[in-house]
Write a protein that holds these residues in place. Structure first.
Motif, short mmCIF file in Angstrom:
data_model
loop_
_atom_site.label_atom_id
_atom_site.label_comp_id
_atom_site.label_asym_id
_atom_site.label_seq_id
_atom_site.Cartn_x
_atom_site.Cartn_y
_atom_site.Cartn_z
N ARG A 182 -13.43 4.99 45.23
CA ARG A 182 -13.30 5.39 43.74
C ARG A 182 -11.88 5.04 43.30
O ARG A 182 -11.61 4.70 42.14
N PHE A 183 -10.62 5.24 44.14
CA PHE A 183 -9.45 5.03 43.65
C PHE A 183 -8.64 3.79 44.22
O PHE A 183 -7.50 3.64 43.84
N GLY A 184 -9.25 2.98 45.07
CA GLY A 184 -8.84 1.74 45.50
C GLY A 184 -7.64 1.52 46.29
O GLY A 184 -6.96 0.79 46.77
N ALA A 185 -7.35 2.99 47.10
CA ALA A 185 -6.27 2.73 48.15
C ALA A 185 -6.66 4.00 49.09
O ALA A 185 -7.52 4.99 48.65
N PRO A 186 -5.91 3.96 50.15
CA PRO A 186 -6.16 5.31 51.09
C PRO A 186 -5.39 6.72 50.67
O PRO A 186 -4.62 6.47 50.03
N TYR A 187 -5.94 7.80 51.36
CA TYR A 187 -5.20 8.97 51.49
C TYR A 187 -4.53 8.98 52.63
O TYR A 187 -5.19 9.43 53.87
N TYR A 188 -3.18 8.97 52.78
CA TYR A 188 -2.49 9.17 54.07
C TYR A 188 -2.02 10.41 54.23
O TYR A 188 -1.38 11.00 53.38
N VAL A 189 -1.73 10.97 55.56
CA VAL A 189 -0.66 11.88 55.82
C VAL A 189 0.28 11.13 56.77
O VAL A 189 -0.12 10.39 57.72
N VAL A 190 1.36 11.59 56.92
CA VAL A 190 2.33 10.71 57.67
C VAL A 190 3.63 11.74 58.00
O VAL A 190 3.95 12.72 56.81
N HIS A 191 4.50 11.59 58.85
CA HIS A 191 5.62 12.34 58.96
C HIS A 191 6.61 11.81 57.93
O HIS A 191 6.71 10.71 57.69
N ARG A 192 7.04 12.79 57.21
CA ARG A 192 8.13 12.40 56.04
C ARG A 192 9.19 11.52 56.44
O ARG A 192 9.62 10.36 55.70
N ALA A 193 9.83 11.47 57.68
CA ALA A 193 10.88 10.52 58.19
C ALA A 193 10.38 9.22 58.50
O ALA A 193 11.15 8.37 58.07
N ASN A 194 8.98 9.12 58.84
CA ASN A 194 8.73 7.78 59.03
C ASN A 194 8.63 7.05 57.77
O ASN A 194 8.59 5.85 57.69
N LEU A 195 7.75 7.78 56.84
CA LEU A 195 7.75 7.11 55.44
C LEU A 195 9.21 6.69 55.04
O LEU A 195 9.09 5.60 54.27
N VAL B 288 14.52 15.85 56.09
CA VAL B 288 14.23 17.03 56.55
C VAL B 288 12.95 17.35 56.12
O VAL B 288 12.24 16.97 54.99
N GLY B 289 12.03 17.98 57.02
CA GLY B 289 10.65 18.36 56.90
C GLY B 289 9.79 17.79 57.95
O GLY B 289 10.31 17.44 58.96
N ALA B 290 8.42 17.86 57.79
CA ALA B 290 7.52 17.25 58.61
C ALA B 290 6.77 16.34 57.96
O ALA B 290 6.68 15.41 57.50
N GLY B 291 5.33 16.81 57.93
CA GLY B 291 4.35 16.12 57.19
C GLY B 291 4.47 16.09 55.84
O GLY B 291 4.94 16.99 55.24
N ILE B 292 3.77 14.72 55.11
CA ILE B 292 3.68 14.79 54.01
C ILE B 292 2.30 14.04 53.75
O ILE B 292 1.97 12.97 54.44
N GLN B 293 1.95 14.48 52.56
CA GLN B 293 0.46 13.82 52.11
C GLN B 293 0.97 12.68 50.98
O GLN B 293 1.69 12.53 50.31
N VAL B 294 0.03 11.55 51.02
CA VAL B 294 0.53 10.37 50.35
C VAL B 294 -1.02 9.96 49.74
O VAL B 294 -1.71 9.30 50.14
N PRO B 295 -1.28 10.46 48.48
CA PRO B 295 -2.53 10.27 47.87
C PRO B 295 -2.70 8.65 47.15
O PRO B 295 -1.71 8.12 47.04
N PRO B 296 -3.70 8.60 46.72
CA PRO B 296 -3.98 7.24 46.36
C PRO B 296 -3.27 6.70 45.02
O PRO B 296 -3.04 5.52 45.10
N ASN B 297 -2.99 7.48 44.36
CA ASN B 297 -1.95 7.02 43.25
C ASN B 297 -0.64 6.62 43.62
O ASN B 297 0.16 5.79 42.82
#
Length: 496
Positions: free
Chosen positions: A169-182, A113-122
């Motif tokens: 700086r943190f060696g990985a991308p900052y993503y946004v994605v639909h929660r269901a796809n993740l 359930v939900g929509a977008g989610i942010q996936v930060p570098p950590n």
């Protein structure tokens, strides 16, 4: 300051932040940050003009394959309750180390359930190292910046550059994605690694004394360890806490979550500009904010609209939510209001936060909780799911280091100690962000905006009232090495 003192300070801060609606008393944090210095003018809190050196992160952002990690000396049979993001991340991390992992999920099919989610570098740094890249990359968007905007006219008052700054700086991308796809990407990776995921097999009872689950159909399943990632309404948490649950607390806010079809935006220049640059745009004002960004390859526009609410969620009427939402933002930036008027359907969610628990583990060391079951938090730092991913990675790391079953209880206590402080401080940081965003117009709001002026003018001062831009806060949040911290804690415990 020792661990117990840090944790007590963190607990006191979280309690204080939850107990008051406004920002009175907001003067310091228990975690590394300089974002409140604008409220504490003194010789000791002048801005640092020389930012800390960049983190030497181990992972290239383009990384799509994974190395075989350190294999467990003692492979275990681990039962996981819950196939949400935390449960799946934990299953993947453990299976990669050689453990036998079975996940039990009540839902007959997956679909968060939900929509977008942010996936930060950590988090992305860990997920890409797990091998998730090929599974999730078709569905992600990488925002270029996070822009804070003044509520009434949309003028930019804060700016965090994600590309290339965060990736470098943190060696990985900052993503946004639909929660269901993740979730579905993680599910497929788990299956491909050999995790057994049992859908439609919910848990009826947890056992405080043994690594045993009783499923809803009456079947009993036994393993070496039960990990409950059963969410904010966790049944396992009550068992871990000796029969008296510590429910998450209402934070005094609710959020409307909505998706707008970008085709509806393209014909109007007052809103179509939001699609020209894949940035995150955040309007902030008195006790309210609106976060927006594109997902699904630019086909959908995700919106989260936060506002004060003390009413009982059981009395909310979702059929009137759209009109109520519009009333909350009357008088805001006309361009934002045009965007809000494109919303035809929304869901209203209460915002909850936990206070750091005393334990995540039963005395028998056979049942462990993690993710939202252990540390629910308001979404204002966009790190709730990231903390669950860190939990799974840290657990897998520390269990790979033990060489006998007699060491398992000690390893779990070390894990618990590291993670309770980390996630408790993130609960605090999330609440602090809400306070920082929600100033009413006045002297302190002007001080806050002045403390972000340098980043808007592209002058890197290293210190900011914007927690995403403040070097100290960002390093602590996004440069954190969950596996390394767990390993160091284990080695320190054993005199290494």
């Amino acid at each position: 300051m020792d661990y117990d003192s840090k944790l007590e300070k963190c607990k006191a801060h979280v309690e204080s932040l939850l107990s008051q609606r406004g920002h009175a008393g907001l003067r310091e944090t228990s975690y590394p940050s300089r974002s409140l210095h604008f409220l504490n003018p003194s010789p000791q809190t002048k801005p640092f003009r020389n930012p800390p050196p960049p983190i030497q992160a181990p992972l290239n952002p383009s990384h799509t394959s994974f190395k075989r990690p350190l294999q467990a000396h003692l492979p275990l049979k681990i039962l996981i309750s819950g196939a949400g993001l935390g449960g799946l991340a934990t299953a993947i991390a453990l299976r990669r180390r050689g453990h036998t992992v079975t996940v039990f999920e009540k839902a007959p099919e997956l679909g968060e359930v939900g929509a977008g989610i942010q996936v930060p570098p950590n988090s992305t740094r860990l997920l890409l190292s797990f091998g998730l890249g090929p599974y999730i990359s078709p569905h992600t968007t990488s925002p270029t910046t996070i822009l804070m905007r003044r509520w009434e006219d949309g003028s930019i008052i804060g700016c965090t550059k994600l590309i290339p700054d965060f990736e470098e700086r943190f060696g990985a991308p900052y993503y946004v994605v639909h929660r269901a796809n993740l979730q579905l990407a993680m599910y497929q990776l788990a299956l491909d690694l050999g995790v057994e995921v049992m859908l439609g097999r919910g848990v009826r009872n947890y056992d405080a004394g043994k690594a045993r689950l009783v499923l809803e159909d009456g079947e009993t399943v036994v393993g070496d360890l039960v990990v409950a990632a059963d969410g904010i309404k966790s049944e396992a948490r009550k068992t871990v806490l000796g029969g008296i649950d510590q429910h998450p607390r209402e934070a005094g806010f609710a959020a409307y979550r909505a998706m707008v079809d970008t085709e509806m935006m393209k014909g109007d220049p007052d809103v179509s500009w939001l699609l020209d640059n894949p940035a995150q745009n955040l309007w902030i004002g008195d006790m309210r904010h609106v976060m927006t960004y594109s997902i699904a390859g630019g086909k959908s526009f995700n919106m989260v609209l936060s506002h004060p609410s003390d009413t009982d969620p059981s009395t909310w009427r979702q059929e009137t939510a759209v009109e109520e939402m519009k009333q909350h933002f009357q008088g805001w930036d006309p361009r934002l209001l045009k965007l809000i008027n494109l919303i035809h359907e929304t869901l209203k969610w209460p915002l909850l936060s936990g206070v750091p628990l005393d334990t995540w583990l039963t005395p028998s060391s056979t049942l462990l909780i993690l993710g939202d079951a252990a540390h629910p938090m308001v979404p204002y730092m966009s790190t709730g799911a990231a903390m669950a991913v860190e939990d799974g990675a840290a657990l897998a790391e520390i269990l790979s280091l033990i060489t006998s079953r007699s060491e398992l209880p000690t390893a779990l206590k070390v894990f618990e100690k590291v993670r309770i402080l980390r996630t408790g401080q993130m609960q605090e940081a999330s609440l602090v962000n809400g306070k920082l965003w929600h100033f009413e117009d006045g002297a302190e709001q002007r001080q806050r905006d002045e403390a972000m002026r340098a980043e808007v003018e592209e002058k890197r001062a290293g210190e900011s009232a914007n927690q995403w831009s403040d070097d100290v806060t960002a390093r602590w949040v996004y440069g954190y090495d969950a596996e390394g911290e767990a390993r160091c804690a284990w080695e320190e415990r054993n005199g290494g």
